[in-house]
Scaffold this motif. Structure first.
Motif, PDB file in Angstrom:
ATOM      1  N   ASP A   1      33.992  33.585  36.606  1.00 21.97           N
ATOM      2  CA  ASP A   1      33.287  34.123  37.700  1.00 21.97           C
ATOM      3  C   ASP A   1      33.623  35.613  37.689  1.00 21.97           C
ATOM      4  O   ASP A   1      34.635  36.059  36.941  1.00 21.97           O
ATOM      5  N   ASP A   2      32.968  36.414  38.520  1.00 21.52           N
ATOM      6  CA  ASP A   2      33.338  37.752  38.885  1.00 21.52           C
ATOM      7  C   ASP A   2      33.815  37.731  40.376  1.00 21.52           C
ATOM      8  O   ASP A   2      33.009  38.224  41.299  1.00 21.52           O
ATOM      9  N   PRO A   3      34.934  37.388  40.532  1.00 17.39           N
ATOM     10  CA  PRO A   3      35.417  37.450  41.992  1.00 17.39           C
ATOM     11  C   PRO A   3      35.626  38.897  42.435  1.00 17.39           C
ATOM     12  O   PRO A   3      35.771  39.798  41.614  1.00 17.39           O
ATOM     13  N   PRO A   4      35.869  39.160  43.702  1.00 23.38           N
ATOM     14  CA  PRO A   4      36.124  40.554  44.397  1.00 23.38           C
ATOM     15  C   PRO A   4      37.208  41.056  43.651  1.00 23.38           C
ATOM     16  O   PRO A   4      38.323  40.412  43.262  1.00 23.38           O
ATOM     17  N   ALA A   5      37.246  42.327  43.338  1.00 22.89           N
ATOM     18  CA  ALA A   5      38.407  42.965  42.627  1.00 22.89           C
ATOM     19  C   ALA A   5      39.674  42.957  43.274  1.00 22.89           C
ATOM     20  O   ALA A   5      39.491  43.156  44.576  1.00 22.89           O
ATOM     21  N   GLY A   6      40.555  42.659  42.796  1.00 23.21           N
ATOM     22  CA  GLY A   6      41.972  42.241  43.515  1.00 23.21           C
ATOM     23  C   GLY A   6      42.228  40.820  43.706  1.00 23.21           C
ATOM     24  O   GLY A   6      43.090  40.481  44.033  1.00 23.21           O
ATOM     25  N   LEU A   7      40.929  40.255  43.723  1.00 28.98           N
ATOM     26  CA  LEU A   7      41.468  38.595  43.448  1.00 28.98           C
ATOM     27  C   LEU A   7      40.941  38.047  42.206  1.00 28.98           C
ATOM     28  O   LEU A   7      40.547  36.779  42.087  1.00 28.98           O
ATOM     29  N   ASP A   8      41.264  38.816  41.179  1.00 26.86           N
ATOM     30  CA  ASP A   8      40.809  38.439  39.935  1.00 26.86           C
ATOM     31  C   ASP A   8      42.120  38.724  38.907  1.00 26.86           C
ATOM     32  O   ASP A   8      43.141  38.940  39.313  1.00 26.86           O
ATOM     33  N   GLN A   9      41.842  38.660  37.730  1.00 26.99           N
ATOM     34  CA  GLN A   9      42.853  38.923  36.636  1.00 26.99           C
ATOM     35  C   GLN A   9      43.047  40.357  36.063  1.00 26.99           C
ATOM     36  O   GLN A   9      44.040  40.579  35.412  1.00 26.99           O
ATOM     37  N   THR A  10      42.206  41.283  36.512  1.00 25.33           N
ATOM     38  CA  THR A  10      42.535  42.804  36.181  1.00 25.33           C
ATOM     39  C   THR A  10      43.829  43.399  36.670  1.00 25.33           C
ATOM     40  O   THR A  10      44.001  43.044  37.911  1.00 25.33           O
ATOM     41  N   ASP A  11      44.259  44.319  35.847  1.00 21.51           N
ATOM     42  CA  ASP A  11      45.480  44.645  36.349  1.00 21.51           C
ATOM     43  C   ASP A  11      45.145  46.101  36.830  1.00 21.51           C
ATOM     44  O   ASP A  11      45.193  47.169  36.428  1.00 21.51           O
TER      45      ASP A  11
ATOM     46  N   PHE B  41      37.942  42.784  51.609  1.00 16.47           N
ATOM     47  CA  PHE B  41      39.324  42.687  50.879  1.00 16.47           C
ATOM     48  C   PHE B  41      39.512  43.623  49.845  1.00 16.47           C
ATOM     49  O   PHE B  41      40.682  44.276  49.683  1.00 16.47           O
ATOM     50  N   THR B  42      38.492  43.925  48.887  1.00 20.11           N
ATOM     51  CA  THR B  42      38.629  44.814  47.666  1.00 20.11           C
ATOM     52  C   THR B  42      38.657  46.313  48.225  1.00 20.11           C
ATOM     53  O   THR B  42      39.636  47.078  47.904  1.00 20.11           O
ATOM     54  N   ILE B  43      37.959  46.619  49.456  1.00 17.35           N
ATOM     55  CA  ILE B  43      38.324  47.811  49.952  1.00 17.35           C
ATOM     56  C   ILE B  43      39.706  48.204  50.543  1.00 17.35           C
ATOM     57  O   ILE B  43      40.337  49.144  50.306  1.00 17.35           O
ATOM     58  N   ASP B  44      40.198  46.993  51.117  1.00 16.59           N
ATOM     59  CA  ASP B  44      41.710  47.305  51.865  1.00 16.59           C
ATOM     60  C   ASP B  44      42.755  47.214  50.549  1.00 16.59           C
ATOM     61  O   ASP B  44      43.648  48.142  50.740  1.00 16.59           O
ATOM     62  N   TYR B  45      42.097  46.504  49.606  1.00 22.91           N
ATOM     63  CA  TYR B  45      43.253  46.298  48.392  1.00 22.91           C
ATOM     64  C   TYR B  45      43.294  47.753  47.555  1.00 22.91           C
ATOM     65  O   TYR B  45      44.409  48.346  47.466  1.00 22.91           O
TER      66      TYR B  45
END
Length: 263
Positions: free
Chosen positions: A204-214, A251-255
């Motif tokens: 899946d393409d979950p929201p940035a910050g809730l995924d595996q990308t560093d 969430f992504t905005i705050d993260y």
């Protein structure tokens, strides 16, 4: 770095961008969309820009054929790109993003040569209008998407930039941190799209910050390369929809703001 979001061109999306404390919206006029209708709305878009204090970060066109089977530029598509570059210029939008298709009947050399001719035309038209031309690293009807091709096409065209999305690198076996280290000086626009793989398979393409990308290392590398362009949130999940989509965006905005040390 400014923070924005990919959104359709509606007043509600400008209002939401302002409410969420974003800096810009990114607009797409893809294959199947009506570029004439989009360009006829420039006055309205300019009004919303001023009313809500939201800039335009990028205008992009995905999934269109630019080169025919004989290796010639498709004139109709070239003219559409010119229209959208004009729109970007009129809206004060700094970036126009485009890909270039691969023609199986042609050699790799001929495909790269055709891509260089296509992007040369766009650059020649766009630069006097204050607009940068960027390729994208998405694979949809586009082969100019990785360092091996960049060495040839971007190596030949120093004014050609890159719109980068770490998820596309991850999904196709690339190293997004290495690509950023080596090519980040050519990045002019970045997508924030999460990616989740298990056993090498996309889930899946979950929201940035809730995924595996560093994201911490990625943003640190962007800073190290002197990147000052936009970070554009791309809601793309098949799971985070409806009410969840809005929560994921927030969430992504705050993260990301926490990583950028922005209020």
């Amino acid at each position: 770095m400014d923070l924005g979001i990919i959104a359709s061109a509606t007043e509600e999306n400008f209002r939401l961008a302002q409410l969420r404390g974003l800096d810009f919206v990114e607009l797409l006029v893809n294959e199947g969309d009506d570029p004439g209708n989009f360009c006829s709305r420039i006055g309205q878009l300019q009004q919303w820009k001023e009313q809500y204090g939201i800039k335009f970060g990028s205008i992009g066109r995905w999934k269109s054929l630019r080169i025919d089977r004989e290796g010639q530029l498709i004139e109709k598509e070239l003219q559409i790109c010119y229209q959208l570059i004009d729109a970007a210029s009129n809206l004060g939008c700094p970036n126009f993003v485009s890909g270039c298709n691969y023609v199986e009947e042609l050699s790799y050399f001929d495909n790269c040569s055709a891509a260089i001719r296509f992007f040369s035309k766009l650059i020649e038209y766009a630069v006097p209008k204050g607009v940068k031309v960027l390729t994208y690293n998405c694979r949809k009807v586009n082969f100019v998407n990785n360092p091996e091709v960049w060495k040839i096409v971007h190596g030949h065209l120093p004014e050609l930039g890159i719109k980068f999305d770490p998820s596309h690198s991850r999904y196709f076996g690339g190293d997004y941190l290495k690509e950023t280290l080596e090519w980040g000086h050519r990045f002019h626009h970045v997508h924030l799209k999460g990616s989740l793989l298990v056993d090498g398979c996309p889930v899946d393409d979950p929201p940035a910050g809730l995924d595996q990308t560093d994201w911490k290392s990625f943003l640190a590398l962007l800073r190290a390369k002197g990147y000052t362009g936009g970070l554009s949130i791309e809601p793309h999940s098949k799971v985070w929809t409806g009410e969840l989509e809005g929560k994921g965006i927030e969430f992504t905005i705050d993260y990301i703001k926490s990583l950028l040390l922005k209020e």
